[in-house]
Design a protein around this motif. Structure first.
Motif, PDB file in Angstrom:
ATOM      1  N   ARG A   1     -37.673  45.126   6.065  1.00  0.00           N
ATOM      2  CA  ARG A   1     -38.978  45.501   6.609  1.00  0.00           C
ATOM      3  C   ARG A   1     -40.052  45.435   5.540  1.00  0.00           C
ATOM      4  O   ARG A   1     -39.889  45.997   4.461  1.00  0.00           O
ATOM      5  CB  ARG A   1     -38.916  46.926   7.178  1.00  0.00           C
ATOM      6  N   PRO A   2     -41.178  44.780   5.831  1.00  0.00           N
ATOM      7  CA  PRO A   2     -42.279  44.770   4.857  1.00  0.00           C
ATOM      8  C   PRO A   2     -42.881  46.161   4.671  1.00  0.00           C
ATOM      9  O   PRO A   2     -42.976  46.949   5.620  1.00  0.00           O
ATOM     10  CB  PRO A   2     -43.299  43.812   5.485  1.00  0.00           C
ATOM     11  N   VAL A   3     -43.259  46.453   3.451  1.00  0.00           N
ATOM     12  CA  VAL A   3     -43.892  47.714   3.090  1.00  0.00           C
ATOM     13  C   VAL A   3     -45.312  47.403   2.654  1.00  0.00           C
ATOM     14  O   VAL A   3     -45.529  46.584   1.755  1.00  0.00           O
ATOM     15  CB  VAL A   3     -43.109  48.402   1.959  1.00  0.00           C
ATOM     16  N   LEU A   4     -46.284  48.039   3.291  1.00  0.00           N
ATOM     17  CA  LEU A   4     -47.684  47.812   2.941  1.00  0.00           C
ATOM     18  C   LEU A   4     -48.037  48.542   1.642  1.00  0.00           C
ATOM     19  O   LEU A   4     -47.297  49.400   1.161  1.00  0.00           O
ATOM     20  CB  LEU A   4     -48.586  48.258   4.081  1.00  0.00           C
ATOM     21  N   ALA A   5     -49.197  48.210   1.116  1.00  0.00           N
ATOM     22  CA  ALA A   5     -49.575  48.662  -0.219  1.00  0.00           C
ATOM     23  C   ALA A   5     -49.607  50.181  -0.340  1.00  0.00           C
ATOM     24  O   ALA A   5     -49.121  50.737  -1.336  1.00  0.00           O
ATOM     25  CB  ALA A   5     -50.932  48.069  -0.593  1.00  0.00           C
ATOM     26  N   ASP A   6     -50.163  50.869   0.641  1.00  0.00           N
ATOM     27  CA  ASP A   6     -50.281  52.321   0.507  1.00  0.00           C
ATOM     28  C   ASP A   6     -48.911  53.000   0.563  1.00  0.00           C
ATOM     29  O   ASP A   6     -48.650  53.962  -0.160  1.00  0.00           O
ATOM     30  CB  ASP A   6     -51.236  52.910   1.550  1.00  0.00           C
ATOM     31  N   GLU A   7     -48.012  52.480   1.400  1.00  0.00           N
ATOM     32  CA  GLU A   7     -46.660  53.037   1.433  1.00  0.00           C
ATOM     33  C   GLU A   7     -45.926  52.739   0.130  1.00  0.00           C
ATOM     34  O   GLU A   7     -45.183  53.584  -0.389  1.00  0.00           O
ATOM     35  CB  GLU A   7     -45.864  52.495   2.616  1.00  0.00           C
ATOM     36  N   ALA A   8     -46.135  51.533  -0.408  1.00  0.00           N
ATOM     37  CA  ALA A   8     -45.504  51.177  -1.682  1.00  0.00           C
ATOM     38  C   ALA A   8     -45.957  52.125  -2.787  1.00  0.00           C
ATOM     39  O   ALA A   8     -45.161  52.532  -3.638  1.00  0.00           O
ATOM     40  CB  ALA A   8     -45.836  49.733  -2.036  1.00  0.00           C
ATOM     41  N   ARG A   9     -47.231  52.500  -2.771  1.00  0.00           N
ATOM     42  CA  ARG A   9     -47.723  53.472  -3.751  1.00  0.00           C
ATOM     43  C   ARG A   9     -47.047  54.828  -3.535  1.00  0.00           C
ATOM     44  O   ARG A   9     -46.616  55.479  -4.497  1.00  0.00           O
ATOM     45  CB  ARG A   9     -49.232  53.616  -3.634  1.00  0.00           C
TER      46      ARG A   9
END
Length: 249
Positions: A165-173
């Motif tokens: 599943r792709p993780v968007l930038a804010d979740e990655a942070r």
């Protein structure tokens, strides 16, 4: 002449390595690894002139991962030693200089394994991260399981690795995958700001801190402290000048 897959530019102690295959979303083929290996060899010997490294990318993405049309093959279509590519990523991770990875757009699978070799991952709001090995029946060989789990913890690493599943930038942070996040268009300024802070610090101190943390990772406290004390390098050659400048403020 081979295409420049990874370009190098130096200025003021900062070395910038740029993935330069934008038409393929900077997919990594053997030529890219050969060039990265050569850059790493040069940087290992450049501790007097290079105090910080930035790894970034041209085009609309950081890196889509391995070039699926060339998996396991060299530029002549011959099999590649399976230890070569993971060895290059290990070499990048072991560079004495701090390495900042600047991510925009997709950072998938092999591209994520490459990014995880850095000391700091900076991203803008366009960044997306994923481990898609499972989509294709591959098993990560460039350090995904070990480096990802150490960065974000085993449960979160399992989720990324077992779902693709792709993780968007804010979740990655929020996961701790991204150290610093900025709005789209602000990544270059953020990278330059962090690099300037690193370069202003003692390179001697920075190099020792990176080496010490790498060498003691996973050790118990007593063993790690003993190793740190046994390999203590002493103060930087310019520490007296630094103190004098501080006292003159």
């Amino acid at each position: 002449m081979d295409q420049v897959r990874i370009a190098r530019e130096d200025a003021g102690g900062l070395c910038t390595l740029t993935l330069n295959r934008p038409d393929k979303l900077n997919a990594l083929d053997t030529a890219a690894f050969e060039q990265l290996d050569a850059h790493c060899a040069a940087l290992e010997a450049a501790t007097e002139t290079v105090g910080c490294i930035v790894l970034r990318a041209q085009g609309k993405a950081f890196c889509a991962g391995a070039d699926l049309g060339a998996v396991g093959l060299d530029r002549h279509g011959q099999p590649v030693d399976p230890a070569f590519k993971p060895g290059v990523i290990d070499r990048l991770a072991a560079l004495p200089q701090p390495v900042i990875v600047a991510v925009h757009g997709v950072c998938y699978t092999g591209g994520l394994e490459l990014a995880l070799a850095g000391d700091f991952i900076l991203a803008d709001a366009t960044a997306r991260f994923a481990d898609t090995h499972g989509k294709f029946g591959f098993v990560g060989a460039w350090g995904m399981g070990q480096r990802l789990s150490r960065r974000i913890g085993t449960p979160a690493a399992k989720r990324l690795m077992m779902t693709a599943r792709p993780v968007l930038a804010d979740e990655a942070r929020d996961l701790g995958l991204v150290d610093m996040l900025v709005e789209a268009g602000g990544l270059d300024a953020l990278v330059q700001s962090l690099a300037a802070e690193i370069l202003a610090n003692s390179w001697h101190t920075n190099f020792h801190a990176k080496r010490m943390l790498r060498e003691t990772e996973g050790m118990g406290l007593a063993e790690a402290l003993a190793r740190e004390r046994a390999t203590y390098p002493g103060n930087a050659p310019d520490h007296k000048e630094r103190i004098a400048r501080f006292n003159q403020r």
